[in-house]
Design a protein around this motif. Sequence first.
Motif: not given
Length: 229
Positions: A29-51
């Motif tokens: 787990y620690e090894l995989e986390l240490s190797d993790l890099k964020p994407p150079k670029a990304m496009i996505f959608q998200y839906a947010v609902s608050q009550a």
Amino acid sequence: MRRIVVLVFGVLALLGAVPMDSQLVLQRYELELSDLKPPKAMIFQYAVSQAGTTAIEQRHQIYRTGKKVRDEILAVDGKRLAHKVVRIEDRPDRYFIGRIAPHSSAYTMLFLRAVRDGRHLDYEFQTSPLVASSSGFVVTRVVIDGLTFLPKTIDFTTSNAIASGTGSITYGKQGSHWVPLAATVDATVNGKKARERIEWSDYRFPSSLPASTFNTPKPLPQQTLSPIE
């Protein structure tokens, strides 16, 4: 014979037939986390609902490169906007798994159980911070995926001067990246109950985004009436 037994046990563990030793899980787990890099670029959608204290239903499309973000509000209360609202900001990705996931340097991680997921096993740990959190955000449980050894579920508590709550974030693989898929929070804000849910979708990971993506949009021209004669 002993070598054969050990080899067979190792193969079975990799196939998810028997649980791995919890310390080996944490090491991977620690090894995989240490190797993790964020994407150079990304496009996505998200839906947010608050009550609760406020009622919000929105759908956003996000373009991100590093801290640069183009945030487009596409729909409000289920109705698509004729003219989307655009914000250009610099802000870190607070849901990036490398930012949220508990590390053994900051948390004690107590193995609870192995949980079958299809043909493999996942590993559930209870987590406790070694020192009090200055941000009010504390991870209380993590489920580690038995195939990637990355967190697939993170439970947490959060608190500040006016609000406190509990929540959960689930992660999964999209393309070659490990990204958030859904999050829920149940909170008390100024003594009133509130709930929020976020769902992420439509991920894309281009090699780059044009610089013009993050240009501040020009305001729409104002309509003017011809003078009355």
